[in-house]
Design a protein around this motif. Structure first.
Motif, PDB file in Angstrom:
ATOM      1  N   VAL A 352     -36.994 -25.491  31.088  1.00  0.00           N
ATOM      2  CA  VAL A 352     -38.413 -25.761  31.286  1.00  0.00           C
ATOM      3  C   VAL A 352     -38.534 -27.176  31.833  1.00  0.00           C
ATOM      4  O   VAL A 352     -38.193 -28.148  31.142  1.00  0.00           O
ATOM      5  CB  VAL A 352     -39.220 -25.624  29.970  1.00  0.00           C
ATOM      6  N   THR A 353     -39.009 -27.294  33.070  1.00  0.00           N
ATOM      7  CA  THR A 353     -39.155 -28.604  33.699  1.00  0.00           C
ATOM      8  C   THR A 353     -40.633 -28.896  33.889  1.00  0.00           C
ATOM      9  O   THR A 353     -41.357 -28.122  34.527  1.00  0.00           O
ATOM     10  CB  THR A 353     -38.445 -28.639  35.069  1.00  0.00           C
ATOM     11  N   VAL A 354     -41.103 -30.011  33.313  1.00  0.00           N
ATOM     12  CA  VAL A 354     -42.496 -30.436  33.428  1.00  0.00           C
ATOM     13  C   VAL A 354     -42.535 -31.814  34.075  1.00  0.00           C
ATOM     14  O   VAL A 354     -41.884 -32.752  33.584  1.00  0.00           O
ATOM     15  CB  VAL A 354     -43.196 -30.476  32.053  1.00  0.00           C
ATOM     16  N   ALA A 355     -43.273 -31.925  35.178  1.00  0.00           N
ATOM     17  CA  ALA A 355     -43.424 -33.197  35.894  1.00  0.00           C
ATOM     18  C   ALA A 355     -42.065 -33.838  36.190  1.00  0.00           C
ATOM     19  O   ALA A 355     -41.878 -35.049  36.039  1.00  0.00           O
ATOM     20  CB  ALA A 355     -44.302 -34.154  35.090  1.00  0.00           C
ATOM     21  N   GLY A 356     -41.100 -32.996  36.567  1.00  0.00           N
ATOM     22  CA  GLY A 356     -39.793 -33.503  36.987  1.00  0.00           C
ATOM     23  C   GLY A 356     -38.782 -33.711  35.889  1.00  0.00           C
ATOM     24  O   GLY A 356     -37.637 -34.076  36.167  1.00  0.00           O
ATOM     25  N   THR A 357     -39.163 -33.498  34.624  1.00  0.00           N
ATOM     26  CA  THR A 357     -38.239 -33.695  33.498  1.00  0.00           C
ATOM     27  C   THR A 357     -37.937 -32.372  32.812  1.00  0.00           C
ATOM     28  O   THR A 357     -38.853 -31.629  32.446  1.00  0.00           O
ATOM     29  CB  THR A 357     -38.843 -34.675  32.466  1.00  0.00           C
ATOM     30  N   GLU A 358     -36.654 -32.072  32.640  1.00  0.00           N
ATOM     31  CA  GLU A 358     -36.256 -30.867  31.929  1.00  0.00           C
ATOM     32  C   GLU A 358     -36.386 -31.149  30.428  1.00  0.00           C
ATOM     33  O   GLU A 358     -35.727 -32.035  29.893  1.00  0.00           O
ATOM     34  CB  GLU A 358     -34.801 -30.521  32.283  1.00  0.00           C
ATOM     35  N   ILE A 359     -37.296 -30.406  29.763  1.00  0.00           N
ATOM     36  CA  ILE A 359     -37.663 -30.755  28.386  1.00  0.00           C
ATOM     37  C   ILE A 359     -37.109 -29.796  27.342  1.00  0.00           C
ATOM     38  O   ILE A 359     -37.238 -30.058  26.148  1.00  0.00           O
ATOM     39  CB  ILE A 359     -39.195 -30.831  28.232  1.00  0.00           C
ATOM     40  N   SER A 360     -36.513 -28.677  27.751  1.00  0.00           N
ATOM     41  CA  SER A 360     -36.162 -27.647  26.776  1.00  0.00           C
ATOM     42  C   SER A 360     -35.076 -28.084  25.800  1.00  0.00           C
ATOM     43  O   SER A 360     -34.970 -27.539  24.704  1.00  0.00           O
ATOM     44  CB  SER A 360     -35.733 -26.368  27.492  1.00  0.00           C
ATOM     45  N   ARG A 361     -34.247 -29.092  26.188  1.00  0.00           N
ATOM     46  CA  ARG A 361     -33.143 -29.516  25.319  1.00  0.00           C
ATOM     47  C   ARG A 361     -33.346 -30.917  24.733  1.00  0.00           C
ATOM     48  O   ARG A 361     -32.446 -31.449  24.091  1.00  0.00           O
ATOM     49  CB  ARG A 361     -31.824 -29.449  26.090  1.00  0.00           C
ATOM     50  N   LEU A 362     -34.486 -31.513  24.989  1.00  0.00           N
ATOM     51  CA  LEU A 362     -34.742 -32.857  24.451  1.00  0.00           C
ATOM     52  C   LEU A 362     -35.000 -32.773  22.951  1.00  0.00           C
ATOM     53  O   LEU A 362     -35.604 -31.828  22.450  1.00  0.00           O
ATOM     54  CB  LEU A 362     -35.950 -33.491  25.138  1.00  0.00           C
ATOM     55  N   SER A 363     -34.560 -33.798  22.233  1.00  0.00           N
ATOM     56  CA  SER A 363     -34.880 -33.884  20.813  1.00  0.00           C
ATOM     57  C   SER A 363     -36.362 -34.250  20.670  1.00  0.00           C
ATOM     58  O   SER A 363     -37.018 -34.643  21.635  1.00  0.00           O
ATOM     59  CB  SER A 363     -34.022 -34.966  20.143  1.00  0.00           C
ATOM     60  N   ARG A 364     -36.886 -34.130  19.460  1.00  0.00           N
ATOM     61  CA  ARG A 364     -38.296 -34.470  19.224  1.00  0.00           C
ATOM     62  C   ARG A 364     -38.571 -35.927  19.595  1.00  0.00           C
ATOM     63  O   ARG A 364     -39.611 -36.252  20.170  1.00  0.00           O
ATOM     64  CB  ARG A 364     -38.662 -34.229  17.759  1.00  0.00           C
ATOM     65  N   ARG A 365     -37.657 -36.795  19.271  1.00  0.00           N
ATOM     66  CA  ARG A 365     -37.837 -38.214  19.585  1.00  0.00           C
ATOM     67  C   ARG A 365     -37.800 -38.437  21.104  1.00  0.00           C
ATOM     68  O   ARG A 365     -38.619 -39.171  21.646  1.00  0.00           O
ATOM     69  CB  ARG A 365     -36.760 -39.049  18.894  1.00  0.00           C
TER      70      ARG A 365
END
Length: 561
Positions: A352-365
């Motif tokens: 899932v990429t939003v505004a150029g950043t892939e966010i599906s694997r990011l931690s909550r922080r």
């Protein structure tokens, strides 16, 4: 379009309401909630009571059932006659005996009407135990029979199920079974299909009609959806501010409405004709979803299981200024996809990429700084807004958390109130002091406060009456045009999708079965499932804005053009 044209002039009158007045308890001089309404319903007739929220529809039904909230509302004049029995002067014991035997009610939300700690079979049997002398074996047999009549699958299993173990449509069928188990003379249905998807809604409407024909029941059907009215009504009464402003047979009301208010309700009904496609500049996608997968459950400690695939290989993208709608029945995976994109739940696969950043694997922080780029508007603003916070605090919370000075955030909050057409002096009020439509405007303002690139609207208008729904859709359109936001719009109502979406994704059982421009998908569907959704849309054969029937359903027109 085939209207009901049944003649009830010789049928016996089941319900007669004359000059009914309901007001605030203990305050006879205050403005009345119901202002002298008259109503007649005959055996076998379906009479629809329509109007906006606050018009007095539900108060009429509660007065008829003798269920007006104690110490809040009271009957202050007029009569309610049920086949010779005067309800307004009945004692509590008399009304208790009357309910279920001669008059019954189906409520809007079965999950709150059913007891969550009792099995549904026991709840139907409770009605029989209270009003009949049937033995336990006979009561169970009668319960299983009525459950079979309302077309519940595997009635032995469902008999022993709890409400939370059933789907919304199944719970509503239990409510219908409970209401009709004693063959009442009058059935009151208060918005029984509002929260259901179109195919389940159609099943429930057909079920009520089938049971009515089988038992000869008179039906008072309360709704704000004129599409539903066109499908089921024999006669219609239109309510506004506690008064009935127009009553007529269904054909007459839809083809020749006499009152401006009736015409307003009809013209506000969305239709299945997709809006003209918008031309936007070619830009990189704000949202890019690739191979999204979400599986609930799975490998257990003692034994392995495959789990439930709520979303499988879902792929789409949305450019700035465009709206993509995801449509499908309850359980199709629409909201699961939305929650994965918002990272309210963690997807089990895909990107899932939003505004150029892939966010599906990011931690909550790691995700926290990116939250401002994507915001969500939920279905029920009363539950999504903090009831203890003023509107000002709700609108300022996000910007202040991201470093905006309080004074600047307050100034921006006032601008947002003007944007959503609410007075700036309402900033100091609390959510309960607003109507449902106003609360949804506040929820939209809160989402826009962060100046997001992506706005996710999850069934954001499904609980609103048609005129307020039209206003909120116009507001979302205006907000999107002003700020160039990309919007993901989740809905089970294809009529709404046709009014606001540029592109449509159709989901069934977690998978995408069809996607493309809204004009192509809704006018010339290729998949059988999409066609079934369109065929189930209430009022699909009717051009409400021009008070005329359509020769063919919109999908059929597109398929043959």
């Amino acid at each position: 379009m085939q209207f009901k044209t049944r003649d009830f002039s010789t049928a016996s009158r089941v319900l007669k309401i004359r000059k009914l007045e309901v007001g605030l308890a203990g305050r006879p001089r205050a403005e009345k909630v119901l202002k002298g309404i008259d109503l007649d319903i005959r055996a076998g007739e379906t009479h629809c009571l329509v109007g906006e929220s606050g018009s007095g529809k539900s108060v009429t039904s509660l007065a008829t059932m003798g269920l007006l909230p104690k110490d809040a509302l009271e009957v202050q004049g007029g009569l309610i006659d049920l086949e010779g029995f005067e309800i307004t002067s009945a004692t509590h014991a008399q009304m208790r005996e009357l309910r279920a035997q001669r008059i019954a009610m189906i409520f809007q939300e079965p999950m709150t009407a059913l007891n969550p700690v009792l099995r549904v079979g026991e709840q139907i049997e409770e009605v029989l135990n209270m009003h009949t002398d049937l033995s336990q074996a006979e009561a169970k047999k009668r319960t299983l029979d009525i459950m079979d009549q309302v077309h519940l699958p595997d009635v032995q299993r469902i008999y022993s199920a709890f409400p939370h173990q059933l789907s919304g449509g199944q719970r509503q069928r239990i409510m219908i079974a409970m209401a009709l188990v004693l063959d009442p003379d009058l059935l009151i249905a208060d918005e029984p299909t509002t929260a259901l998807d179109v195919t389940t809604q159609l099943q429930i409407l057909r079920l009520i009609e089938e049971m009515q024909e089988r038992h000869g029941t008179a039906v008072l059907f309360i709704t704000h959806d004129m599409g539903v009215v066109a499908e089921i009504a024999d006669t219609v009464s239109v309510m506004q501010k506690g008064e009935i402003v127009e009553s007529a047979p269904i054909r007459e009301l839809l083809t020749n409405p006499q009152q401006d208010y009736t015409r307003k309700l009809l013209t506000a009904v969305p239709n299945l004709k997709p809006r003209p496609a918008r031309v936007v500049a070619e830009k990189a996608a704000v949202l890019d979803v690739t191979g999204l997968d979400m599986t609930y459950g799975g490998s257990g400690w003692l034994r392995r299981s495959e789990g439930v695939h709520a979303a499988r290989d879902v792929t789409f993208d949305i450019a700035p200024g465009r709206t993509l709608g995801i449509v499908g029945e309850s359980g199709s995976g629409k909201s699961t996809v939305a929650r994965c994109i918002m990272r309210l739940i963690d997807p089990t696969g895909g990107e899932v990429t939003v505004a150029g950043t892939e966010i599906s694997r990011l931690s909550r922080r790691q995700l926290q700084p990116h939250r401002k780029h994507f915001q969500i508007v939920f279905q029920d603003p009363y539950r999504s807004l903090n009831p203890r916070w003023t509107v000002a605090r709700s609108l300022c919370e996000g910007p202040i958390n991201f470093g905006t000075p309080k004074a600047e955030a307050m100034k921006h909050a006032a601008e947002l109130m003007e944007l959503v057409h609410l007075p700036t002096d309402a900033l100091d009020r609390y959510p309960h002091q607003f109507s449902g439509g106003q609360r949804q405007r506040i929820a939209i303002a809160r989402a826009v406060a962060m100046k997001p690139d992506l706005l996710v609207a999850d069934e954001a208008v499904s609980a609103l009456d048609v005129s307020v729904q039209a206003q909120v859709l116009d507001l979302l359109d205006d907000v999107q045009e002003r700020f160039g936001i990309a919007m993901l719009f989740i809905t089970h109502d294809l009529r709404v999708a046709a009014q606001i979406c540029d592109d449509v994704v159709v989901m069934q059982k977690g998978a995408v079965v069809e996607q493309g421009p809204a004009g192509a998908v809704l006018s010339n569907p290729r998949h059988d499932y999409t066609r079934s959704l369109i065929e189930a849309a209430p009022g699909r054969h009717w051009d409400f804005a021009n008070f005329r029937a359509l020769d063919r359903a919109p999908a059929a027109q597109g398929a043959t053009s």
